[in-house]
Design a protein around this motif. Structure first.
Motif, PDB file in Angstrom:
ATOM      1  N   LYS A  69     -31.393  17.622   1.922  1.00  0.00           N
ATOM      2  CA  LYS A  69     -30.965  16.192   2.166  1.00  0.00           C
ATOM      3  C   LYS A  69     -29.183  16.454   2.804  1.00  0.00           C
ATOM      4  CE  LYS A  69     -29.137  12.105  -0.200  1.00  0.00           C
ATOM      5  NZ  LYS A  69     -29.373  11.355  -1.743  1.00  0.00           N
ATOM      6  N   ASP A  70     -29.195  15.703   3.906  1.00  0.00           N
ATOM      7  CA  ASP A  70     -28.003  15.604   4.485  1.00  0.00           C
ATOM      8  C   ASP A  70     -26.965  14.271   3.705  1.00  0.00           C
ATOM      9  OD1 ASP A  70     -25.771  14.975   5.941  1.00  0.00           O
ATOM     10  OD2 ASP A  70     -26.790  15.527   7.880  1.00  0.00           O
ATOM     11  N   PHE A  71     -26.240  14.613   2.879  1.00  0.00           N
ATOM     12  CA  PHE A  71     -25.588  13.438   2.119  1.00  0.00           C
ATOM     13  C   PHE A  71     -24.730  12.578   3.185  1.00  0.00           C
ATOM     14  CE2 PHE A  71     -26.526  16.437  -0.988  1.00  0.00           C
ATOM     15  CZ  PHE A  71     -26.822  15.655  -2.323  1.00  0.00           C
ATOM     16  N   ALA A  72     -24.408  13.091   4.245  1.00  0.00           N
ATOM     17  CA  ALA A  72     -23.695  12.164   5.183  1.00  0.00           C
ATOM     18  C   ALA A  72     -24.592  11.038   5.998  1.00  0.00           C
ATOM     19  CB  ALA A  72     -23.156  13.005   6.113  1.00  0.00           C
ATOM     20  N   LEU A  73     -25.771  11.301   5.957  1.00  0.00           N
ATOM     21  CA  LEU A  73     -26.716  10.541   6.778  1.00  0.00           C
ATOM     22  C   LEU A  73     -27.726   9.974   5.722  1.00  0.00           C
ATOM     23  CD1 LEU A  73     -27.605  12.956   9.680  1.00  0.00           C
ATOM     24  CD2 LEU A  73     -25.767  11.004   9.676  1.00  0.00           C
ATOM     25  N   ASP A  74     -28.371  10.506   4.899  1.00  0.00           N
ATOM     26  CA  ASP A  74     -29.419  10.156   3.669  1.00  0.00           C
ATOM     27  C   ASP A  74     -28.907   9.283   2.913  1.00  0.00           C
ATOM     28  OD1 ASP A  74     -31.233  11.537   5.858  1.00  0.00           O
ATOM     29  OD2 ASP A  74     -30.810  13.374   4.510  1.00  0.00           O
ATOM     30  N   ASP A  75     -29.433   8.458   2.468  1.00  0.00           N
ATOM     31  CA  ASP A  75     -29.349   7.645   1.232  1.00  0.00           C
ATOM     32  C   ASP A  75     -30.211   8.028   0.078  1.00  0.00           C
ATOM     33  OD1 ASP A  75     -31.709   6.178   1.312  1.00  0.00           O
ATOM     34  OD2 ASP A  75     -30.931   4.625   2.560  1.00  0.00           O
ATOM     35  N   ASP A  76     -30.078   7.239  -0.968  1.00  0.00           N
ATOM     36  CA  ASP A  76     -30.972   7.718  -2.318  1.00  0.00           C
ATOM     37  C   ASP A  76     -32.197   7.565  -2.242  1.00  0.00           C
ATOM     38  OD1 ASP A  76     -28.456   8.056  -3.455  1.00  0.00           O
ATOM     39  OD2 ASP A  76     -28.213   6.309  -4.535  1.00  0.00           O
ATOM     40  N   SER A  77     -32.707   6.711  -0.957  1.00  0.00           N
ATOM     41  CA  SER A  77     -34.280   6.753  -0.971  1.00  0.00           C
ATOM     42  C   SER A  77     -34.853   8.137  -0.241  1.00  0.00           C
ATOM     43  CB  SER A  77     -34.733   5.718  -0.007  1.00  0.00           C
ATOM     44  OG  SER A  77     -34.260   5.858   1.389  1.00  0.00           O
ATOM     45  N   TRP A  78     -33.978   9.091   0.081  1.00  0.00           N
ATOM     46  CA  TRP A  78     -34.460  10.380   0.635  1.00  0.00           C
ATOM     47  C   TRP A  78     -35.359  11.249  -0.414  1.00  0.00           C
ATOM     48  CZ3 TRP A  78     -34.132  15.531  -0.058  1.00  0.00           C
ATOM     49  CH2 TRP A  78     -34.433  16.594   1.142  1.00  0.00           C
ATOM     50  N   VAL A  79     -36.463  11.494  -0.047  1.00  0.00           N
ATOM     51  CA  VAL A  79     -37.369  12.390  -0.760  1.00  0.00           C
ATOM     52  C   VAL A  79     -37.908  13.437   0.167  1.00  0.00           C
ATOM     53  CG1 VAL A  79     -37.761  10.913  -2.574  1.00  0.00           C
ATOM     54  CG2 VAL A  79     -39.298  11.147  -0.540  1.00  0.00           C
ATOM     55  N   ILE A  80     -38.272  14.460  -0.432  1.00  0.00           N
ATOM     56  CA  ILE A  80     -39.087  15.904   0.291  1.00  0.00           C
ATOM     57  C   ILE A  80     -40.346  15.048   0.331  1.00  0.00           C
ATOM     58  CG2 ILE A  80     -39.831  17.826   0.009  1.00  0.00           C
ATOM     59  CD1 ILE A  80     -37.095  18.299   0.273  1.00  0.00           C
ATOM     60  N   ASP A  81     -41.030  15.302   1.620  1.00  0.00           N
ATOM     61  CA  ASP A  81     -42.318  15.265   2.125  1.00  0.00           C
ATOM     62  C   ASP A  81     -43.050  16.429   1.586  1.00  0.00           C
ATOM     63  OD1 ASP A  81     -44.692  14.842   3.307  1.00  0.00           O
ATOM     64  OD2 ASP A  81     -43.831  14.219   5.414  1.00  0.00           O
ATOM     65  N   LYS A  82     -43.853  16.432   0.431  1.00  0.00           N
ATOM     66  CA  LYS A  82     -44.558  17.427  -0.077  1.00  0.00           C
ATOM     67  C   LYS A  82     -45.705  17.733   0.608  1.00  0.00           C
ATOM     68  CE  LYS A  82     -44.593  17.527  -4.640  1.00  0.00           C
ATOM     69  NZ  LYS A  82     -44.795  17.390  -6.067  1.00  0.00           N
ATOM     70  N   ASN A  83     -46.243  17.034   1.373  1.00  0.00           N
ATOM     71  CA  ASN A  83     -47.455  17.075   2.060  1.00  0.00           C
ATOM     72  C   ASN A  83     -47.154  18.016   3.301  1.00  0.00           C
ATOM     73  OD1 ASN A  83     -49.177  15.632   0.799  1.00  0.00           O
ATOM     74  ND2 ASN A  83     -48.813  13.955   1.668  1.00  0.00           N
ATOM     75  N   LEU A  84     -45.886  17.873   3.780  1.00  0.00           N
ATOM     76  CA  LEU A  84     -45.301  18.709   4.952  1.00  0.00           C
ATOM     77  C   LEU A  84     -44.892  19.904   4.326  1.00  0.00           C
ATOM     78  CD1 LEU A  84     -44.383  19.073   7.733  1.00  0.00           C
ATOM     79  CD2 LEU A  84     -42.158  17.974   7.105  1.00  0.00           C
ATOM     80  N   VAL A  85     -44.477  20.083   3.286  1.00  0.00           N
ATOM     81  CA  VAL A  85     -44.076  21.312   2.437  1.00  0.00           C
ATOM     82  C   VAL A  85     -45.219  22.213   2.594  1.00  0.00           C
ATOM     83  CG1 VAL A  85     -43.082  22.435   0.725  1.00  0.00           C
ATOM     84  CG2 VAL A  85     -41.914  20.694   1.554  1.00  0.00           C
ATOM     85  N   SER A  86     -46.200  21.642   2.006  1.00  0.00           N
ATOM     86  CA  SER A  86     -47.298  22.290   1.570  1.00  0.00           C
ATOM     87  C   SER A  86     -48.060  22.657   2.930  1.00  0.00           C
ATOM     88  CB  SER A  86     -48.497  21.620   0.840  1.00  0.00           C
ATOM     89  OG  SER A  86     -49.610  22.310   0.200  1.00  0.00           O
ATOM     90  N   LYS A  87     -48.330  21.972   3.859  1.00  0.00           N
ATOM     91  CA  LYS A  87     -48.521  22.240   5.080  1.00  0.00           C
ATOM     92  C   LYS A  87     -47.916  23.335   5.754  1.00  0.00           C
ATOM     93  CE  LYS A  87     -50.227  20.409   9.666  1.00  0.00           C
ATOM     94  NZ  LYS A  87     -49.727  21.281  10.247  1.00  0.00           N
TER      95      LYS A  87
END
Length: 204
Positions: A69-87
Motif C-alpha cells: 500500500k502507498d499511504f500517500a496515494l491509497d485510501d482505506d479501501s485498498w486491498v491486495i488482489d489475492k487472485n493476482l497474487v496467486s496467479k
C-alpha cells in the motif's frame, strides 16, 4: 525487552550493501520461495533464495514480486488482489519449475496455498512463531555477516530489512519483527527472505 532499530543494528546495512551481485535465475538453479501474505493495509511479499550452484558457492536472494500500500496515494479501501497474487506465484513456478518448495505463513492464504499445491508446488506452512523466528534470525544474520548470501541490490528488499527491529526475549533470544509504533514501515520482504533462507538451508 530491549529493541534495536534497523539494519545498522540487526543486519549491518553496510555489510548487506556489500553483498550485492548481478545474477539471474538459471534453468538449472534449484530455489526456495518465501511468501508472506496480507490483504489490507499491509504488504505481500514473494522472495526467492537460490541454492548454491556448486560446493562452496553462496545462496542468492531476490525479490520476485511485491504488493504494498502507498499511504500517500491509497485510501482505506485498498486491498491486495489475492487472485493476482496467486496467479503471479503460479506463473513464476510454471516458468521456473525447479522450485524445492514455497514456504508460507498460512494467514489469509489457505485457499491460494491449495491452488499452488494443485499445480505441483510443494507448499510448506511456516507460522511465524517465536520458536521458529529466533533461530531463523540468528541463521540469516550469521549468513549475512559471513557473506554466505548474495542479493541483486533490490531497493525494496533493502528497505524492508532496514525497517526491521530486533526484539530480545530474555528466555528465548532475539528475533526480527516490525515496529508496531510505526505500522507504515513494512518488513514483509524481510520475513519472506527469512523464511526462504531458513528452509533453503534446512536440508543441506
Amino acid at each position: 525487552q530491549p529493541r534495536s532499530r534497523g539494519l545498522g543494528d540487526v543486519y549491518k546495512r553496510q555489510v548487506w550493501d556489500g553483498l550485492t551481485e548481478e545474477f539471474e535465475l538459471l534453468a538449472t538453479d534449484e530455489y526456495v520461495l518465501g511468501f508472506d501474505g496480507s490483504w489490507k493495509n499491509d504488504s505481500t511479499a514473494l522472495v526467492a533464495v537460490i541454492l548454491p550452484r556448486e560446493e562452496g558457492d553462496v545462496f542468492r536472494a531476490f525479490r520476485v514480486a511485491h504488493w504494498e500500500k502507498d499511504f500517500a496515494l491509497d485510501d482505506d479501501s485498498w486491498v491486495i488482489d489475492k487472485n493476482l497474487v496467486s496467479k503471479t506465484v503460479i506463473d513464476f513456478f510454471l516458468a521456473n519449475p525447479n522450485c524445492r518448495e514455497i514456504v508460507c505463513d498460512p494467514s489469509y492464504y489457505q485457499d491460494e496455498m491449495y491452488q499452488w499445491a494443485e499445480v505441483g508446488l510443494a507448499v510448506t506452512e511456516y507460522p511465524n512463531t517465536i520458536n521458529r523466528t529466533v533461530p531463523a534470525t540468528a541463521k540469516l544474520n550469521e549468513a549475512i555477516l559471513a557473506g554466505k548470501i548474495k542479493h541483486n541490490g533490490d531497493a525494496a528488499l533493502g528497505r524492508h530489512l532496514d525497517n526491521c527491529i530486533l526484539k530480545i526475549d530474555s528466555n528465548r533470544g532475539a528475533r526480527i519483527t516490525k515496529d508496531y509504533r510505526n505500522p507504515r514501515l513494512k518488513i514483509d520482504l524481510a520475513i519472506a527472505l527469512l523464511m526462504a533462507y531458513d528452509r533453503a538451508t534446512a536440508r543441506l
